[in-house]
Write a protein that holds these residues in place. Sequence first.
Motif, PDB file in Angstrom:
ATOM      1  N   ASN A  29     -24.447  37.867  31.107  1.00 27.74           N
ATOM      2  CA  ASN A  29     -25.204  38.559  30.061  1.00 27.74           C
ATOM      3  C   ASN A  29     -26.426  37.769  29.612  1.00 27.74           C
ATOM      4  OD1 ASN A  29     -23.483  40.689  30.085  1.00 27.74           O
ATOM      5  ND2 ASN A  29     -22.206  39.920  28.389  1.00 27.74           N
ATOM      6  N   HIS A  30     -26.264  36.457  29.489  1.00 31.56           N
ATOM      7  CA  HIS A  30     -27.359  35.648  28.967  1.00 31.56           C
ATOM      8  C   HIS A  30     -28.322  35.193  30.049  1.00 31.56           C
ATOM      9  CE1 HIS A  30     -26.085  35.422  24.812  1.00 31.56           C
ATOM     10  NE2 HIS A  30     -24.836  35.282  25.239  1.00 31.56           N
ATOM     11  N   LEU A  31     -27.893  35.221  31.294  1.00 31.45           N
ATOM     12  CA  LEU A  31     -28.752  34.732  32.370  1.00 31.45           C
ATOM     13  C   LEU A  31     -28.542  35.603  33.614  1.00 31.45           C
ATOM     14  CD1 LEU A  31     -30.477  32.101  31.913  1.00 31.45           C
ATOM     15  CD2 LEU A  31     -29.005  31.047  33.618  1.00 31.45           C
ATOM     16  N   PRO A  32     -28.958  36.888  33.493  1.00 35.35           N
ATOM     17  CA  PRO A  32     -28.639  37.822  34.584  1.00 35.35           C
ATOM     18  C   PRO A  32     -29.317  37.471  35.906  1.00 35.35           C
ATOM     19  CG  PRO A  32     -30.048  38.856  32.930  1.00 35.35           C
ATOM     20  CD  PRO A  32     -29.697  37.514  32.398  1.00 35.35           C
ATOM     21  N   GLN A  33     -30.368  36.665  35.845  1.00 34.87           N
ATOM     22  CA  GLN A  33     -31.113  36.386  37.087  1.00 34.87           C
ATOM     23  C   GLN A  33     -30.491  35.271  37.909  1.00 34.87           C
ATOM     24  OE1 GLN A  33     -31.925  35.505  34.011  1.00 34.87           O
ATOM     25  NE2 GLN A  33     -34.014  36.040  33.457  1.00 34.87           N
ATOM     26  N   SER A  34     -29.494  34.608  37.342  1.00 35.80           N
ATOM     27  CA  SER A  34     -28.956  33.463  38.067  1.00 35.80           C
ATOM     28  C   SER A  34     -27.715  33.852  38.878  1.00 35.80           C
ATOM     29  CB  SER A  34     -28.572  32.366  37.080  1.00 35.80           C
ATOM     30  OG  SER A  34     -27.478  32.797  36.314  1.00 35.80           O
ATOM     31  N   ASP A  35     -27.400  33.050  39.867  1.00 38.87           N
ATOM     32  CA  ASP A  35     -26.164  33.235  40.614  1.00 38.87           C
ATOM     33  C   ASP A  35     -25.063  32.401  39.969  1.00 38.87           C
ATOM     34  OD1 ASP A  35     -27.370  34.891  42.456  1.00 38.87           O
ATOM     35  OD2 ASP A  35     -28.014  33.203  43.699  1.00 38.87           O
ATOM     36  N   ILE A  36     -23.834  32.880  40.091  1.00 39.39           N
ATOM     37  CA  ILE A  36     -22.712  32.182  39.472  1.00 39.39           C
ATOM     38  C   ILE A  36     -21.712  31.804  40.550  1.00 39.39           C
ATOM     39  CG2 ILE A  36     -20.813  32.348  37.812  1.00 39.39           C
ATOM     40  CD1 ILE A  36     -22.471  34.570  36.415  1.00 39.39           C
ATOM     41  N   VAL A  37     -21.325  30.537  40.563  1.00 37.49           N
ATOM     42  CA  VAL A  37     -20.250  30.149  41.471  1.00 37.49           C
ATOM     43  C   VAL A  37     -19.158  29.447  40.662  1.00 37.49           C
ATOM     44  CG1 VAL A  37     -21.285  27.939  42.171  1.00 37.49           C
ATOM     45  CG2 VAL A  37     -19.683  29.069  43.689  1.00 37.49           C
ATOM     46  N   VAL A  38     -17.929  29.935  40.830  1.00 33.88           N
ATOM     47  CA  VAL A  38     -16.787  29.331  40.150  1.00 33.88           C
ATOM     48  C   VAL A  38     -16.078  28.419  41.155  1.00 33.88           C
ATOM     49  CG1 VAL A  38     -14.527  29.781  39.101  1.00 33.88           C
ATOM     50  CG2 VAL A  38     -16.466  31.255  38.562  1.00 33.88           C
ATOM     51  N   ILE A  39     -15.830  27.174  40.760  1.00 31.26           N
ATOM     52  CA  ILE A  39     -15.079  26.275  41.636  1.00 31.26           C
ATOM     53  C   ILE A  39     -13.632  26.295  41.174  1.00 31.26           C
ATOM     54  CG2 ILE A  39     -15.032  23.997  42.703  1.00 31.26           C
ATOM     55  CD1 ILE A  39     -17.833  25.178  42.681  1.00 31.26           C
ATOM     56  N   ASN A  40     -12.785  26.933  41.936  1.00 33.74           N
ATOM     57  CA  ASN A  40     -11.370  26.975  41.604  1.00 33.74           C
ATOM     58  C   ASN A  40     -10.712  25.712  42.154  1.00 33.74           C
ATOM     59  OD1 ASN A  40      -8.665  27.635  41.224  1.00 33.74           O
ATOM     60  ND2 ASN A  40      -8.616  28.787  43.142  1.00 33.74           N
ATOM     61  N   ASP A  41     -10.388  24.792  41.250  1.00 33.23           N
ATOM     62  CA  ASP A  41      -9.925  23.462  41.670  1.00 33.23           C
ATOM     63  C   ASP A  41      -8.408  23.452  41.906  1.00 33.23           C
ATOM     64  OD1 ASP A  41      -9.884  20.829  42.276  1.00 33.23           O
ATOM     65  OD2 ASP A  41     -10.242  20.090  40.253  1.00 33.23           O
ATOM     66  N   GLY A  42      -7.983  24.293  42.847  1.00 27.67           N
ATOM     67  CA  GLY A  42      -6.563  24.331  43.177  1.00 27.67           C
ATOM     68  C   GLY A  42      -5.691  24.871  42.057  1.00 27.67           C
ATOM     69  N   SER A  43      -6.175  25.883  41.349  1.00 28.80           N
ATOM     70  CA  SER A  43      -5.401  26.438  40.231  1.00 28.80           C
ATOM     71  C   SER A  43      -4.098  27.059  40.713  1.00 28.80           C
ATOM     72  CB  SER A  43      -6.209  27.513  39.507  1.00 28.80           C
ATOM     73  OG  SER A  43      -7.369  26.975  38.955  1.00 28.80           O
ATOM     74  N   LYS A  44      -3.089  26.954  39.854  1.00 29.29           N
ATOM     75  CA  LYS A  44      -1.794  27.566  40.181  1.00 29.29           C
ATOM     76  C   LYS A  44      -1.717  28.990  39.629  1.00 29.29           C
ATOM     77  CE  LYS A  44       0.677  23.863  41.770  1.00 29.29           C
ATOM     78  NZ  LYS A  44      -0.488  23.320  42.507  1.00 29.29           N
ATOM     79  N   ASP A  45      -2.665  29.365  38.788  1.00 25.04           N
ATOM     80  CA  ASP A  45      -2.618  30.711  38.201  1.00 25.04           C
ATOM     81  C   ASP A  45      -3.651  31.615  38.887  1.00 25.04           C
ATOM     82  OD1 ASP A  45      -5.001  29.850  37.260  1.00 25.04           O
ATOM     83  OD2 ASP A  45      -4.446  29.829  35.143  1.00 25.04           O
ATOM     84  N   ARG A  46      -4.015  32.716  38.234  1.00 26.76           N
ATOM     85  CA  ARG A  46      -4.869  33.705  38.889  1.00 26.76           C
ATOM     86  C   ARG A  46      -6.356  33.513  38.576  1.00 26.76           C
ATOM     87  NH1 ARG A  46      -4.198  38.659  37.534  1.00 26.76           N
ATOM     88  NH2 ARG A  46      -4.735  39.505  39.549  1.00 26.76           N
ATOM     89  N   THR A  47      -6.770  32.278  38.319  1.00 31.02           N
ATOM     90  CA  THR A  47      -8.168  31.981  38.031  1.00 31.02           C
ATOM     91  C   THR A  47      -9.106  32.539  39.100  1.00 31.02           C
ATOM     92  OG1 THR A  47      -7.501  29.940  36.940  1.00 31.02           O
ATOM     93  CG2 THR A  47      -9.795  30.110  37.582  1.00 31.02           C
TER      94      THR A  47
END
Lengths: 239, 121
Positions: A29-47
Amino acid sequence: MVNGRKCLVIIPAFNEEGSIEQVVENVRNHLPQSDIVVINDGSKDRTSEKARACGARVLDLPFNLGIGGAMQTGYKYAHMKGYDVAIQVDGDGQHDPKEIKKLLKALEEQSLDMVIGSRFIERSEYRVSKARRIGIVILSRVISVIVRYEVTDPTSGFRAVNRRVIKLFSSDYPQDYPEPEAIVFLHRHGLNIGEVPVDMSARSTGESSITWSRSMYYMVKVLLAIFVDCFKKGHVLQE
Amino acid sequence: MLIKIQIITGAISILLLYFTFEMIRKEKIREEYSILWLFTGVATLVFCLFPDFFLAKFLIKITGIYYLSAVVVIVFFFLLLIVLHFSVVISQLTDKNKEIAQRFAILELEFKEWKEKNMFQ
Protein backbone atom coordinates in the motif's frame (compact mmCIF):
# COMPACT_ATOMS: atom_id res chain seq x y z
CA MET A 1 10.39 1.60 -9.73
CA VAL A 2 10.65 4.54 -7.35
CA ASN A 3 12.02 7.68 -9.01
CA GLY A 4 13.42 5.51 -11.78
CA ARG A 5 15.19 3.14 -9.44
CA LYS A 6 14.41 -0.53 -9.02
CA CYS A 7 13.46 -1.11 -5.38
CA LEU A 8 13.27 -4.40 -3.52
CA VAL A 9 11.74 -4.72 -0.07
CA ILE A 10 13.30 -7.66 1.77
CA ILE A 11 11.21 -9.12 4.59
CA PRO A 12 12.91 -11.84 6.63
CA ALA A 13 10.36 -13.99 8.47
CA PHE A 14 10.70 -16.91 10.85
CA ASN A 15 7.39 -18.32 12.10
CA GLU A 16 5.49 -15.08 11.48
CA GLU A 17 2.24 -16.43 10.03
CA GLY A 18 0.29 -14.10 12.34
CA SER A 19 1.75 -10.89 10.97
CA ILE A 20 3.28 -11.57 7.57
CA GLU A 21 0.13 -10.88 5.53
CA GLN A 22 -0.37 -7.52 7.15
CA VAL A 23 3.28 -6.54 6.67
CA VAL A 24 3.20 -7.45 2.97
CA GLU A 25 -0.10 -5.60 2.45
CA ASN A 26 1.18 -2.53 4.26
CA VAL A 27 4.36 -2.41 2.24
CA ARG A 28 2.43 -2.76 -0.99
CA ASN A 29 0.00 0.00 0.00
CA HIS A 30 2.73 2.46 0.90
CA LEU A 31 5.19 1.52 -1.83
CA PRO A 32 3.24 0.00 -4.72
CA GLN A 33 6.10 0.49 -7.18
CA SER A 34 8.52 -1.74 -5.35
CA ASP A 35 8.96 -5.50 -5.49
CA ILE A 36 8.58 -7.52 -2.31
CA VAL A 37 10.51 -10.63 -1.42
CA VAL A 38 9.85 -12.55 1.78
CA ILE A 39 12.69 -14.73 3.07
CA ASN A 40 11.11 -17.67 4.82
CA ASP A 41 13.89 -18.76 7.17
CA GLY A 42 12.82 -22.37 7.57
CA SER A 43 9.53 -21.56 9.31
CA LYS A 44 7.59 -24.43 10.82
CA ASP A 45 4.25 -22.66 10.32
CA ARG A 46 2.42 -21.37 7.24
CA THR A 47 4.48 -18.18 6.81
CA SER A 48 5.51 -19.15 3.29
CA GLU A 49 2.02 -19.97 2.01
CA LYS A 50 0.49 -16.85 3.54
CA ALA A 51 3.15 -14.58 2.07
CA ARG A 52 2.75 -16.18 -1.34
CA ALA A 53 -1.03 -15.86 -1.13
CA CYS A 54 -0.60 -12.08 -0.69
CA GLY A 55 1.36 -11.98 -3.91
CA ALA A 56 4.86 -11.57 -2.47
CA ARG A 57 7.74 -13.49 -3.93
CA VAL A 58 8.98 -15.99 -1.38
CA LEU A 59 12.47 -17.40 -1.01
CA ASP A 60 12.15 -20.59 1.05
CA LEU A 61 15.34 -21.52 2.87
CA PRO A 62 15.48 -25.29 3.35
CA PHE A 63 16.35 -24.85 7.04
CA ASN A 64 16.78 -22.04 9.56
CA LEU A 65 19.91 -19.98 8.87
CA GLY A 66 19.32 -17.24 11.41
CA ILE A 67 18.62 -13.59 10.62
CA GLY A 68 22.07 -12.94 9.12
CA GLY A 69 21.91 -15.77 6.62
CA ALA A 70 18.29 -14.95 5.77
CA MET A 71 18.98 -11.25 5.13
CA GLN A 72 21.98 -12.14 2.99
CA THR A 73 19.74 -14.37 0.85
CA GLY A 74 17.66 -11.28 0.13
CA TYR A 75 20.75 -9.27 -0.77
CA LYS A 76 22.01 -12.03 -3.04
CA TYR A 77 18.67 -12.03 -4.79
CA ALA A 78 18.70 -8.22 -5.09
CA HIS A 79 22.22 -8.29 -6.50
CA MET A 80 21.38 -11.05 -8.95
CA LYS A 81 18.29 -9.22 -10.21
CA GLY A 82 20.08 -5.89 -10.46
CA TYR A 83 18.08 -3.83 -7.98
CA ASP A 84 19.24 -0.29 -7.22
CA VAL A 85 17.85 -0.05 -3.71
CA ALA A 86 17.07 -2.70 -1.10
CA ILE A 87 14.95 -2.05 1.99
CA GLN A 88 14.94 -4.29 5.05
CA VAL A 89 11.62 -4.58 6.89
CA ASP A 90 11.07 -7.04 9.74
CA GLY A 91 8.37 -9.64 9.24
CA ASP A 92 6.91 -9.15 12.70
CA GLY A 93 5.20 -5.85 11.90
CA GLN A 94 7.18 -3.55 14.18
CA HIS A 95 8.46 -1.47 11.27
CA ASP A 96 5.87 0.84 9.81
CA PRO A 97 6.06 0.69 5.98
CA LYS A 98 4.80 4.26 5.71
CA GLU A 99 8.24 5.34 6.99
CA ILE A 100 10.06 3.66 4.08
CA LYS A 101 9.73 6.81 1.98
CA LYS A 102 11.70 8.73 4.62
CA LEU A 103 14.51 6.21 4.32
CA LEU A 104 14.49 6.40 0.52
CA LYS A 105 14.44 10.19 0.58
CA ALA A 106 17.45 10.36 2.89
CA LEU A 107 19.28 7.74 0.85
CA GLU A 108 18.90 9.82 -2.28
CA GLU A 109 19.14 13.40 -1.03
CA GLN A 110 22.09 12.92 1.32
CA SER A 111 23.71 10.47 -1.10
CA LEU A 112 24.21 7.90 1.62
CA ASP A 113 25.03 4.24 1.13
CA MET A 114 22.86 3.03 4.00
CA VAL A 115 20.07 4.71 5.94
CA ILE A 116 18.92 3.36 9.30
CA GLY A 117 15.49 4.06 10.71
CA SER A 118 16.16 5.05 14.32
CA ARG A 119 13.74 4.84 17.22
CA PHE A 120 15.78 7.10 19.43
CA ILE A 121 16.55 10.31 17.50
CA GLU A 122 13.22 11.78 18.45
CA ARG A 123 11.02 10.88 21.34
CA SER A 124 8.82 8.13 19.95
CA GLU A 125 6.15 6.00 21.52
CA TYR A 126 8.38 2.99 21.23
CA ARG A 127 9.23 1.46 24.61
CA VAL A 128 11.92 -1.12 25.16
CA SER A 129 12.77 -3.13 28.26
CA LYS A 130 15.52 -1.85 30.54
CA ALA A 131 17.91 -4.66 29.59
CA ARG A 132 17.58 -3.92 25.91
CA ARG A 133 17.78 -0.19 26.45
CA ILE A 134 21.08 -0.55 28.33
CA GLY A 135 22.41 -2.92 25.69
CA ILE A 136 21.47 -0.56 22.89
CA VAL A 137 23.05 2.43 24.65
CA ILE A 138 26.35 0.58 25.19
CA LEU A 139 26.43 -0.63 21.60
CA SER A 140 25.56 2.78 20.24
CA ARG A 141 28.38 4.41 22.28
CA VAL A 142 30.95 1.84 21.15
CA ILE A 143 29.91 2.05 17.52
CA SER A 144 29.75 5.85 17.58
CA VAL A 145 33.35 5.92 18.82
CA ILE A 146 34.49 3.55 16.08
CA VAL A 147 32.73 5.20 13.16
CA ARG A 148 33.26 8.74 14.57
CA TYR A 149 29.68 9.98 14.27
CA GLU A 150 26.62 9.32 16.31
CA VAL A 151 24.62 6.16 15.68
CA THR A 152 21.62 6.22 18.00
CA ASP A 153 19.97 2.92 17.08
CA PRO A 154 22.54 0.37 15.92
CA THR A 155 20.23 -2.62 16.44
CA SER A 156 17.46 -1.31 14.20
CA GLY A 157 16.77 -3.68 11.32
CA PHE A 158 14.77 -1.04 9.44
CA ARG A 159 17.22 -0.02 6.72
CA ALA A 160 17.61 1.03 3.13
CA VAL A 161 20.79 0.48 1.15
CA ASN A 162 22.04 1.34 -2.32
CA ARG A 163 23.56 -0.77 -5.07
CA ARG A 164 27.09 -0.74 -3.71
CA VAL A 165 25.98 -2.06 -0.33
CA ILE A 166 23.75 -4.69 -1.98
CA LYS A 167 26.80 -5.97 -3.82
CA LEU A 168 28.91 -5.94 -0.67
CA PHE A 169 26.29 -7.61 1.53
CA SER A 170 25.61 -10.28 -1.09
CA SER A 171 29.19 -11.46 -0.76
CA ASP A 172 29.69 -10.84 2.94
CA TYR A 173 27.14 -10.29 5.72
CA PRO A 174 27.53 -10.86 9.47
CA GLN A 175 25.76 -13.82 11.01
CA ASP A 176 24.00 -14.05 14.38
CA TYR A 177 23.00 -10.51 15.32
CA PRO A 178 24.09 -8.72 12.19
CA GLU A 179 22.73 -5.17 12.49
CA PRO A 180 25.40 -3.50 14.68
CA GLU A 181 28.23 -5.37 13.01
CA ALA A 182 27.01 -4.42 9.55
CA ILE A 183 27.46 -0.73 10.44
CA VAL A 184 31.11 -1.22 11.39
CA PHE A 185 31.59 -3.43 8.35
CA LEU A 186 30.33 -0.73 5.99
CA HIS A 187 32.37 1.92 7.77
CA ARG A 188 35.47 -0.20 7.24
CA HIS A 189 34.72 -0.15 3.52
CA GLY A 190 34.51 3.63 3.58
CA LEU A 191 30.76 3.84 2.96
CA ASN A 192 28.44 6.51 4.35
CA ILE A 193 25.73 5.69 6.85
CA GLY A 194 22.97 7.96 8.11
CA GLU A 195 19.94 7.77 10.35
CA VAL A 196 16.43 9.13 10.09
CA PRO A 197 13.90 9.18 12.92
CA VAL A 198 11.08 6.66 12.53
CA ASP A 199 8.20 5.44 14.63
CA MET A 200 8.13 1.81 15.52
CA SER A 201 5.39 -0.15 17.20
CA ALA A 202 5.94 -2.92 19.67
CA ARG A 203 5.81 -6.37 18.14
CA SER A 204 2.28 -7.35 17.25
CA THR A 205 2.81 -11.10 17.46
CA GLY A 206 5.61 -13.48 18.34
CA GLU A 207 8.63 -12.79 20.46
CA SER A 208 11.73 -10.76 19.83
CA SER A 209 14.84 -12.80 19.27
CA ILE A 210 16.47 -10.80 22.06
CA THR A 211 15.26 -11.88 25.50
CA TRP A 212 16.85 -11.32 28.91
CA SER A 213 18.65 -14.63 28.86
CA ARG A 214 20.15 -13.87 25.50
CA SER A 215 21.05 -10.25 26.00
CA MET A 216 24.34 -11.06 27.72
CA TYR A 217 25.33 -13.42 24.94
CA TYR A 218 24.18 -10.80 22.45
CA MET A 219 26.34 -8.08 23.97
CA VAL A 220 29.46 -10.25 24.19
CA LYS A 221 29.05 -11.64 20.70
CA VAL A 222 28.39 -8.31 19.04
CA LEU A 223 31.15 -6.44 20.90
CA LEU A 224 33.59 -9.23 20.09
CA ALA A 225 32.56 -9.17 16.44
CA ILE A 226 32.94 -5.41 16.32
CA PHE A 227 36.31 -5.64 18.03
CA VAL A 228 37.52 -8.27 15.55
CA ASP A 229 36.11 -6.18 12.72
CA CYS A 230 38.34 -3.27 13.74
CA PHE A 231 41.39 -5.42 13.08
CA LYS A 232 40.33 -6.65 9.68
CA LYS A 233 41.85 -4.97 6.70
CA GLY A 234 39.71 -2.37 5.04
CA HIS A 235 39.63 -2.39 1.27
CA VAL A 236 38.10 -0.11 -1.26
CA LEU A 237 35.12 -1.33 -3.23
CA GLN A 238 35.48 -1.82 -6.93
CA GLU A 239 32.55 -0.56 -8.87
CA MET B 1 55.25 -49.04 38.18
CA LEU B 2 56.63 -48.01 34.82
CA ILE B 3 55.61 -51.29 33.18
CA LYS B 4 51.98 -50.78 34.26
CA ILE B 5 51.87 -47.34 32.70
CA GLN B 6 53.50 -48.74 29.59
CA ILE B 7 50.84 -51.44 29.27
CA ILE B 8 48.00 -48.96 29.77
CA THR B 9 49.28 -46.37 27.29
CA GLY B 10 50.25 -49.13 24.86
CA ALA B 11 46.75 -50.60 24.99
CA ILE B 12 45.17 -47.17 24.55
CA SER B 13 47.34 -46.30 21.57
CA ILE B 14 46.75 -49.64 19.86
CA LEU B 15 42.99 -49.32 20.40
CA LEU B 16 43.07 -45.77 19.07
CA LEU B 17 45.04 -46.82 15.99
CA TYR B 18 42.79 -49.81 15.42
CA PHE B 19 39.57 -47.77 15.60
CA THR B 20 40.99 -45.02 13.42
CA PHE B 21 42.01 -47.56 10.77
CA GLU B 22 38.62 -49.23 10.98
CA MET B 23 36.82 -45.94 10.52
CA ILE B 24 38.97 -45.05 7.52
CA ARG B 25 38.34 -48.50 6.04
CA LYS B 26 34.57 -48.18 6.49
CA GLU B 27 34.72 -44.60 5.18
CA LYS B 28 33.18 -43.21 8.33
CA ILE B 29 35.94 -40.65 8.66
CA ARG B 30 37.75 -38.83 5.89
CA GLU B 31 41.49 -39.40 5.65
CA GLU B 32 42.25 -35.73 6.09
CA TYR B 33 40.67 -35.75 9.54
CA SER B 34 42.15 -39.06 10.56
CA ILE B 35 45.76 -37.94 10.18
CA LEU B 36 45.89 -36.16 13.54
CA TRP B 37 44.28 -39.15 15.25
CA LEU B 38 46.87 -41.47 13.70
CA PHE B 39 49.66 -39.16 14.84
CA THR B 40 48.27 -39.20 18.37
CA GLY B 41 48.12 -42.99 18.34
CA VAL B 42 51.64 -43.38 16.95
CA ALA B 43 53.11 -40.81 19.35
CA THR B 44 51.55 -42.59 22.33
CA LEU B 45 52.76 -45.95 21.06
CA VAL B 46 56.34 -44.70 20.63
CA PHE B 47 56.37 -43.37 24.17
CA CYS B 48 55.05 -46.69 25.40
CA LEU B 49 57.66 -48.76 23.55
CA PHE B 50 60.76 -46.66 24.24
CA PRO B 51 60.25 -44.92 27.57
CA ASP B 52 63.93 -44.83 28.47
CA PHE B 53 65.24 -43.51 25.23
CA PHE B 54 62.69 -40.75 24.85
CA LEU B 55 62.13 -39.79 28.41
CA ALA B 56 64.89 -40.69 30.83
CA LYS B 57 67.54 -39.33 28.57
CA PHE B 58 65.70 -36.60 26.80
CA LEU B 59 62.42 -35.16 28.02
CA ILE B 60 62.98 -35.46 31.74
CA LYS B 61 66.25 -33.64 31.34
CA ILE B 62 64.62 -30.77 29.51
CA THR B 63 61.26 -30.65 31.22
CA GLY B 64 61.62 -32.50 34.49
CA ILE B 65 58.23 -34.11 33.90
CA TYR B 66 57.90 -37.75 34.80
CA TYR B 67 56.77 -40.43 32.42
CA LEU B 68 52.98 -40.48 32.77
CA SER B 69 52.74 -36.74 33.07
CA ALA B 70 54.78 -36.43 29.91
CA VAL B 71 52.49 -38.80 28.04
CA VAL B 72 49.39 -37.00 29.29
CA VAL B 73 50.79 -33.63 28.31
CA ILE B 74 51.71 -34.85 24.84
CA VAL B 75 48.37 -36.56 24.23
CA PHE B 76 46.55 -33.52 25.54
CA PHE B 77 48.48 -31.34 23.13
CA PHE B 78 47.42 -33.49 20.20
CA LEU B 79 43.81 -33.53 21.39
CA LEU B 80 43.91 -29.75 21.56
CA LEU B 81 45.08 -29.65 17.96
CA ILE B 82 42.34 -32.05 16.91
CA VAL B 83 39.59 -30.05 18.61
CA LEU B 84 40.87 -26.80 17.15
CA HIS B 85 41.02 -28.42 13.75
CA PHE B 86 37.41 -29.54 14.16
CA SER B 87 36.30 -26.01 14.97
CA VAL B 88 37.86 -24.83 11.74
CA VAL B 89 36.29 -27.65 9.74
CA ILE B 90 32.85 -27.08 11.28
CA SER B 91 33.07 -23.35 10.59
CA GLN B 92 33.91 -23.98 6.95
CA LEU B 93 31.09 -26.51 6.65
CA THR B 94 28.63 -24.06 8.20
CA ASP B 95 29.62 -21.39 5.68
CA LYS B 96 29.33 -23.75 2.75
CA ASN B 97 26.02 -25.03 4.07
CA LYS B 98 24.68 -21.48 4.29
CA GLU B 99 25.83 -20.74 0.76
CA ILE B 100 24.10 -23.83 -0.60
CA ALA B 101 20.85 -23.09 1.28
CA GLN B 102 20.79 -19.53 -0.09
CA ARG B 103 21.48 -20.57 -3.66
CA PHE B 104 18.91 -23.31 -3.36
CA ALA B 105 16.21 -20.87 -2.20
CA ILE B 106 16.95 -18.45 -5.05
CA LEU B 107 17.08 -21.20 -7.68
CA GLU B 108 13.82 -22.68 -6.41
CA LEU B 109 12.02 -19.36 -6.78
CA GLU B 110 13.50 -18.82 -10.25
CA PHE B 111 12.48 -22.31 -11.26
CA LYS B 112 8.90 -21.91 -9.99
CA GLU B 113 8.52 -18.59 -11.83
CA TRP B 114 9.96 -20.08 -15.00
CA LYS B 115 7.62 -23.05 -14.75
CA GLU B 116 4.56 -20.87 -14.24
CA LYS B 117 5.50 -18.63 -17.15
CA ASN B 118 5.96 -21.57 -19.49
CA MET B 119 2.84 -23.41 -18.44
CA PHE B 120 0.48 -20.59 -19.39
CA GLN B 121 2.03 -19.82 -22.74
